[in-house]
Design an enzyme around this catalytic site. Structure first.
Site, PDB file in Angstrom:
ATOM      1  N   LYS A 114       0.843  -1.201   0.000  1.00  0.00           N
ATOM      2  CA  LYS A 114       0.000   0.000   0.000  1.00  0.00           C
ATOM      3  C   LYS A 114       0.879   1.253   0.000  1.00  0.00           C
ATOM      4  O   LYS A 114       1.539   1.564   0.980  1.00  0.00           O
ATOM      5  CB  LYS A 114      -0.913   0.048   1.226  1.00  0.00           C
ATOM      6  CG  LYS A 114      -2.038   1.068   1.006  1.00  0.00           C
ATOM      7  CD  LYS A 114      -2.612   1.673   2.259  1.00  0.00           C
ATOM      8  CE  LYS A 114      -1.912   2.896   2.747  1.00  0.00           C
ATOM      9  NZ  LYS A 114      -1.973   4.069   1.864  1.00  0.00           N
ATOM     10  N   GLY A 167       7.068   4.819   8.103  1.00  0.00           N
ATOM     11  CA  GLY A 167       6.186   5.971   8.259  1.00  0.00           C
ATOM     12  C   GLY A 167       6.314   6.545   9.656  1.00  0.00           C
ATOM     13  O   GLY A 167       7.338   6.374  10.317  1.00  0.00           O
ATOM     14  N   SER A 168       5.254   7.179  10.105  1.00  0.00           N
ATOM     15  CA  SER A 168       5.314   7.901  11.385  1.00  0.00           C
ATOM     16  C   SER A 168       5.111   6.965  12.576  1.00  0.00           C
ATOM     17  O   SER A 168       4.511   5.887  12.456  1.00  0.00           O
ATOM     18  CB  SER A 168       4.236   8.978  11.390  1.00  0.00           C
ATOM     19  OG  SER A 168       2.969   8.366  11.346  1.00  0.00           O
ATOM     20  N   THR A 171       1.355   6.128  13.316  1.00  0.00           N
ATOM     21  CA  THR A 171       0.788   5.011  12.541  1.00  0.00           C
ATOM     22  C   THR A 171       1.385   3.690  13.004  1.00  0.00           C
ATOM     23  O   THR A 171       0.678   2.683  13.115  1.00  0.00           O
ATOM     24  CB  THR A 171       1.031   5.217  11.033  1.00  0.00           C
ATOM     25  OG1 THR A 171       0.516   6.498  10.653  1.00  0.00           O
ATOM     26  CG2 THR A 171       0.362   4.148  10.202  1.00  0.00           C
ATOM     27  N   GLU A 190       9.722   0.952  10.617  1.00  0.00           N
ATOM     28  CA  GLU A 190      10.801   1.919  10.349  1.00  0.00           C
ATOM     29  C   GLU A 190      10.181   3.288  10.536  1.00  0.00           C
ATOM     30  O   GLU A 190       9.375   3.721   9.705  1.00  0.00           O
ATOM     31  CB  GLU A 190      11.298   1.785   8.903  1.00  0.00           C
ATOM     32  CG  GLU A 190      11.968   0.490   8.580  1.00  0.00           C
ATOM     33  CD  GLU A 190      13.410   0.442   9.038  1.00  0.00           C
ATOM     34  OE1 GLU A 190      13.883   1.447   9.623  1.00  0.00           O
ATOM     35  OE2 GLU A 190      14.039  -0.584   8.843  1.00  0.00           O
ATOM     36  N   CYS A 225      13.994  10.460   6.464  1.00  0.00           N
ATOM     37  CA  CYS A 225      13.912   9.924   7.834  1.00  0.00           C
ATOM     38  C   CYS A 225      15.214  10.085   8.583  1.00  0.00           C
ATOM     39  O   CYS A 225      15.216  10.323   9.784  1.00  0.00           O
ATOM     40  CB  CYS A 225      13.479   8.469   7.796  1.00  0.00           C
ATOM     41  SG  CYS A 225      14.540   7.430   6.801  1.00  0.00           S
ATOM     42  N   GLU A 324      10.149  15.335  15.610  1.00  0.00           N
ATOM     43  CA  GLU A 324      10.544  15.327  14.204  1.00  0.00           C
ATOM     44  C   GLU A 324       9.723  16.361  13.427  1.00  0.00           C
ATOM     45  O   GLU A 324       8.497  16.351  13.493  1.00  0.00           O
ATOM     46  CB  GLU A 324      10.289  13.939  13.623  1.00  0.00           C
ATOM     47  CG  GLU A 324      10.724  13.817  12.177  1.00  0.00           C
ATOM     48  CD  GLU A 324      10.402  12.445  11.603  1.00  0.00           C
ATOM     49  OE1 GLU A 324       9.263  11.977  11.786  1.00  0.00           O
ATOM     50  OE2 GLU A 324      11.291  11.845  10.979  1.00  0.00           O
TER      51      GLU A 324
END
Ligand code: NAD
Length: 420
Positions: A114, A167-168, A171, A190, A225, A324
């Site tokens: 996705k 992602g964050s 999530t 990650e 990142c 971040e």
């Protein structure tokens, strides 16, 4: 499919990515706004290299025979896990997608991928490429849609055995919950970073350090990142070093991501840009000093561009030092001793990347050991290749992309215990 067949398909995917590298890159840049000079290498170039690396690796990773008593045989099989769900972000869709896809397919799994809702196009094209390369129908499935609908459905699916995610942190937490609520699928995360880039007065070349540090935060508008978003500078060279970083940053041309003269492209969205500007105003309100930039760049196109921004006098507890931004904002903090540098470097919830600039070999090794991060760069910032893992510690995640270690996520161990 036998390993030799898988190898052939993965090499063919790499060939086809290389053959249309520019078109694929443009597709991605139109989605996410990354400067094309960088995207060509980081997206198509990196994705092709990743498929090639795992094509070559896939028949070098196999089972073991355990050292048992002579009357038994203990075999350790490495089996594909089955169905891998992969959820990826918008900043480098093709590169990060390939980091998940290539080792998962190399290990013999099927994948449901996705993409992020704002950057799906290059991964949809990659699905076509995989079919053209001979990947059997159904082995790779790309499903688009919003995270809270499509992503949630994938993460809750009882048919997905392993979920890999970039992602964050917010999530990431949800994915762990979805796993607990469904089939306890393994979840590899990650996540983000607030990476310290530590500059000592004895750095071998302060100007090179300044230029590299500027690119370490400002490339792709800071939407990286591993961006070196916290600059820790030894007090004795602080003012000189910050002036050098500002000099290099001010020379960066921000503009149309498809213009070959642009050093930096667009911020991904209005929401992202508003968040970046909010971080800067909050830092100033907390007592920090705006040393460079801090504004939106207005262009005729109405695009979302932001000046490379440097904020000095950022205390370790400030929001700008802790959270971040994922934007072109550098937080600068001075230090006086090695111990203080280590304390500040480790003072966030994150542990993804770090940099150390010093001519002292013992100091470099001590810092590598002391800083809690998945990667510590010494006398450089950014850069690595497929041979070394990328991943975080603390709240930057678990599990690693890249290298042979990445294949472990996509393989189950099975013991066969045979009486002889
Ligand atoms: P995000 O978490 O908002 O979205 C990432 C993906 O998750 C998207 O595909 C999104 O649709 C999906 N998603 C969102 N909500 C979901 C839900 N409830 N269920 C399932 N899926 C859901 O992150 P983003 O804004 O796209 O990416 C930026 C973040 O990614 C930053 O924090 C950055 O540091 C991190 N990142 C980490 C790495 C790394 O290797 N560690 C690399 C790149 C980006």
């Amino acid at each position: 499919m036998a390993p030799a067949g898988r190898k052939k398909v993965l090499h063919k995917i790499a060939d086809l990515i290389e053959a249309e590298a520019l078109a694929l890159t443009v597709l991605g840049v139109r989605d996410n706004g990354t400067e094309i000079n960088m995207a060509l290498k980081a997206e198509a170039g990196s994705a092709a290299g990743t498929f090639r690396y795992y094509a070559e690796a896939l028949d070098k990773v196999y089972g073991e025979i355990a050292p048992t008593a002579p009357n038994v045989l203990g075999l350790i099989h490495r089996d594909p896990v089955g169905v891998v769900g992969a959820i990826v972000p918008w900043n480098f869709p093709l590169m990060i997608g390939a980091w998940k896809l290539a080792p998962a397919l190399a290990a013999g799994n099927s994948v449901v991928l996705k993409p992020a809702e704002t950057a799906s196009l290059s991964l949809l094209r990659l699905a076509d490429i995989c079919a053209e390369a001979g990947l059997p129908d159904g082995v790779l499935n790309v499903v688009t849609g919003p995270g809270h609908i499509t992503g949630e459905a994938l993460a809750l699916s009882m048919d997905v055995d392993v979920l890999v995610f970039t992602g964050s942190g917010a999530t990431g937490r949800r994915l762990l919950e979805y796993s607990a609520r469904s089939n306890l699928k393994r979840v590899y995360l990650e996540l983000g970073g607030k990476s310290p880039n530590v500059v000592f007065a004895d750095a071998p070349d302060l100007d090179l350090a300044a230029k590299t540090s500027a690119m370490g935060i400002f490339r792709n508008s800071g939407q990286v990142c591993v961006a070196g978003s916290r600059l820790l500078v030894e007090a004795s060279v602080h003012d000189d070093f910050v002036a050098r970083v500002a000099h290099h940053a001010a020379a960066l041309q921000v503009g149309d991501p498809l213009d070959l003269n642009s050093h930096i492209g667009a911020v991904n969205s209005e929401t992202q840009l508003a968040g970046n500007l909010g971080f800067v105003s909050d830092a100033v309100a907390e007592g920090a000093t705006l040393a460079l930039g801090g504004n939106r760049i207005l262009q005729d196109t109405g695009g979302t561009y932001m000046e490379p921004t440097i904020v000095t006098g950022v205390a370790p507890h400030h929001r700008l030092a802790q959270q971040e931004v994922f934007g072109p904002v550098l937080a600068v903090t001075p230090f006086t001793t090695d111990a203080e540098a280590i304390t500040i470097a480790n003072s966030t919830d994150y542990g993804l990347s770090a940099g150390v600039w010093t001519a002292s070999l013992p100091r470099a090794h001590k810092m590598i050991r002391a800083i809690r991060a998945g990667i510590v760069h010494v006398n450089t910032y950014g850069g690595s290749d497929n041979t070394v893992p990328l991943g975080g510690v603390k709240q930057s995640g678990n599990g690693h992309d890249k290298s042979l270690h990445a294949m472990d996520k996509y393989l189950d161990l099975k013991t066969a215990w045979i009486q002889l």
